[in-house]
Scaffold this motif. Structure first.
Motif, PDB file in Angstrom:
ATOM      1  N   LEU A 263     -85.664  -1.848  -3.153  1.00 36.94           N
ATOM      2  CA  LEU A 263     -84.208  -1.938  -3.078  1.00 36.94           C
ATOM      3  C   LEU A 263     -83.540  -0.597  -3.375  1.00 36.94           C
ATOM      4  O   LEU A 263     -82.491  -0.286  -2.805  1.00 36.94           O
ATOM      5  CB  LEU A 263     -83.705  -3.010  -4.033  1.00 36.94           C
ATOM      6  N   CYS A 264     -84.123   0.197  -4.273  1.00 35.53           N
ATOM      7  CA  CYS A 264     -83.587   1.537  -4.522  1.00 35.53           C
ATOM      8  C   CYS A 264     -83.702   2.395  -3.267  1.00 35.53           C
ATOM      9  O   CYS A 264     -82.775   3.143  -2.921  1.00 35.53           O
ATOM     10  CB  CYS A 264     -84.322   2.196  -5.687  1.00 35.53           C
ATOM     11  N   THR A 265     -84.833   2.284  -2.582  1.00 36.55           N
ATOM     12  CA  THR A 265     -85.000   3.027  -1.330  1.00 36.55           C
ATOM     13  C   THR A 265     -84.016   2.548  -0.275  1.00 36.55           C
ATOM     14  O   THR A 265     -83.401   3.356   0.441  1.00 36.55           O
ATOM     15  CB  THR A 265     -86.445   2.864  -0.818  1.00 36.55           C
TER      16      THR A 265
ATOM     17  N   ASN B 169     -70.486   6.851  -2.677  1.00 37.73           N
ATOM     18  CA  ASN B 169     -71.761   6.509  -2.039  1.00 37.73           C
ATOM     19  C   ASN B 169     -72.773   7.637  -2.156  1.00 37.73           C
ATOM     20  O   ASN B 169     -73.980   7.376  -2.193  1.00 37.73           O
ATOM     21  CB  ASN B 169     -71.528   6.147  -0.576  1.00 37.73           C
ATOM     22  N   LEU B 170     -72.298   8.876  -2.221  1.00 33.89           N
ATOM     23  CA  LEU B 170     -73.223   9.976  -2.489  1.00 33.89           C
ATOM     24  C   LEU B 170     -73.810   9.843  -3.886  1.00 33.89           C
ATOM     25  O   LEU B 170     -75.022  10.039  -4.087  1.00 33.89           O
ATOM     26  CB  LEU B 170     -72.497  11.313  -2.330  1.00 33.89           C
ATOM     27  N   ALA B 171     -72.973   9.478  -4.848  1.00 29.16           N
ATOM     28  CA  ALA B 171     -73.462   9.248  -6.214  1.00 29.16           C
ATOM     29  C   ALA B 171     -74.446   8.080  -6.243  1.00 29.16           C
ATOM     30  O   ALA B 171     -75.464   8.125  -6.947  1.00 29.16           O
ATOM     31  CB  ALA B 171     -72.287   8.992  -7.152  1.00 29.16           C
ATOM     32  N   GLN B 172     -74.148   7.022  -5.481  1.00 31.47           N
ATOM     33  CA  GLN B 172     -75.070   5.880  -5.395  1.00 31.47           C
ATOM     34  C   GLN B 172     -76.423   6.307  -4.859  1.00 31.47           C
ATOM     35  O   GLN B 172     -77.469   5.901  -5.377  1.00 31.47           O
ATOM     36  CB  GLN B 172     -74.477   4.798  -4.479  1.00 31.47           C
ATOM     37  N   ALA B 173     -76.420   7.114  -3.812  1.00 32.03           N
ATOM     38  CA  ALA B 173     -77.676   7.568  -3.213  1.00 32.03           C
ATOM     39  C   ALA B 173     -78.486   8.388  -4.207  1.00 32.03           C
ATOM     40  O   ALA B 173     -79.716   8.237  -4.300  1.00 32.03           O
ATOM     41  CB  ALA B 173     -77.382   8.378  -1.951  1.00 32.03           C
ATOM     42  N   ILE B 174     -77.808   9.250  -4.972  1.00 34.06           N
ATOM     43  CA  ILE B 174     -78.516  10.075  -5.958  1.00 34.06           C
ATOM     44  C   ILE B 174     -79.119   9.212  -7.057  1.00 34.06           C
ATOM     45  O   ILE B 174     -80.278   9.405  -7.462  1.00 34.06           O
ATOM     46  CB  ILE B 174     -77.560  11.128  -6.545  1.00 34.06           C
ATOM     47  N   VAL B 175     -78.357   8.231  -7.543  1.00 30.81           N
ATOM     48  CA  VAL B 175     -78.864   7.350  -8.607  1.00 30.81           C
ATOM     49  C   VAL B 175     -80.046   6.524  -8.103  1.00 30.81           C
ATOM     50  O   VAL B 175     -81.046   6.344  -8.813  1.00 30.81           O
ATOM     51  CB  VAL B 175     -77.742   6.440  -9.128  1.00 30.81           C
ATOM     52  N   CYS B 176     -79.953   6.028  -6.872  1.00 36.78           N
ATOM     53  CA  CYS B 176     -81.076   5.266  -6.299  1.00 36.78           C
ATOM     54  C   CYS B 176     -82.299   6.151  -6.126  1.00 36.78           C
ATOM     55  O   CYS B 176     -83.432   5.707  -6.327  1.00 36.78           O
ATOM     56  CB  CYS B 176     -80.661   4.661  -4.956  1.00 36.78           C
ATOM     57  N   LEU B 177     -82.074   7.406  -5.749  1.00 38.57           N
ATOM     58  CA  LEU B 177     -83.193   8.344  -5.618  1.00 38.57           C
ATOM     59  C   LEU B 177     -83.864   8.567  -6.965  1.00 38.57           C
ATOM     60  O   LEU B 177     -85.098   8.589  -7.064  1.00 38.57           O
ATOM     61  CB  LEU B 177     -82.696   9.666  -5.038  1.00 38.57           C
TER      62      LEU B 177
END
Length: 231
Positions: free
Chosen positions: A118-120, A192-200
């Motif tokens: 789910l993070c990916t 959403n950029l912050a979301q992508a970084i946190v998921c990464l």
């Protein structure tokens, strides 16, 4: 003589037992410290950030819907925020069950693998949202709008009679389309950029701590020694 030997043996056994207990406690503390990130036990910090960002993305999306009901779902990505909230809840579940040190636990392995997946997926969804928001941000900056009752009619080229037009219902002031809406698009891109970084970060920590590794039960050596290899 016999009575003198017994206390000595008892003392030696007690020292060995105490040493094993101390080693186990030290190993437990090392394992506990290894699963901490910025003072918080993993994945508590990552899940908390995902929850806050998911709520923020969904809230901004609903504010965008309040401007006009004609906005499409790709323009108001509340779905991306809701998905991130689900990911964060799974992270909180993972925080509760990772206290069990046994990597062979089936439920533990499934939750860790699902959280990694789910993070990916969250990274991919955030990238898609950013692409849509960039596209619509560029469009709204090129709009030329005029009010028509409860509608706002926008076009890319007012001098072209066959130019593409966009109609927004429920809008009495076109300034909300040409000025307020682009700000929301920019805010969605940042969130959403912050979301992508946190998921990464979450996916990387899962990978780094080898949460996806499981025991396949491969046996090496003779059957009497029962040596097991982790793969």
């Amino acid at each position: 003589m016999g009575s003198g030997t017994s206390p000595m043996g008892s003392t030696g056994g007690g020292s060995a037992t105490a040493g094993k207990e101390k080693q186990a406690e030290t190993g437990g503390l090392v394992l506990e410290e290894a699963q901490k990130c910025c003072g918080c036990r993993f994945p508590l910090l990552v899940a908390l950030l995902q929850l806050l960002l998911g709520i923020a993305v969904a809230a901004v999306a609903f504010l965008m819907v309040a401007i006009s009901s004609s906005l499409l779902a790709r323009e108001t990505p509340h779905w991306a925020g809701i998905i991130m909230i689900v990911v964060s809840l799974l992270g909180f579940v993972l925080f509760c069950i990772t206290r069990v040190p046994d990597e062979r636990a089936t439920a533990q392995f499934i939750v860790k693998l699902l959280y990694f997946f789910l993070c990916t997926m969250g990274m991919v969804i955030s990238a898609v949202v950013i692409a849509f928001q960039c596209y619509h941000y560029a469009l709204t900056n090129s709009y030329s709008c005029k009010e028509m009752g409860e509608y706002c009619l926008c076009t890319l080229d007012p001098e072209d009679p066959i130019a593409r037009t966009f109609t927004y219902s429920g809008v009495t002031d076109c300034s909300a389309i040409v000025s307020t809406l682009p700000v929301y698009y920019l805010l969605q891109m940042v969130l959403n950029l912050a979301q992508a970084i946190v998921c990464l970060v979450g996916a990387f920590l899962i990978w780094k701590n080898r949460y996806q590794v499981f025991f396949a039960g491969l046996q090496t050596g003779s059957s009497s020694t029962q040596n097991w290899q982790k793969v």
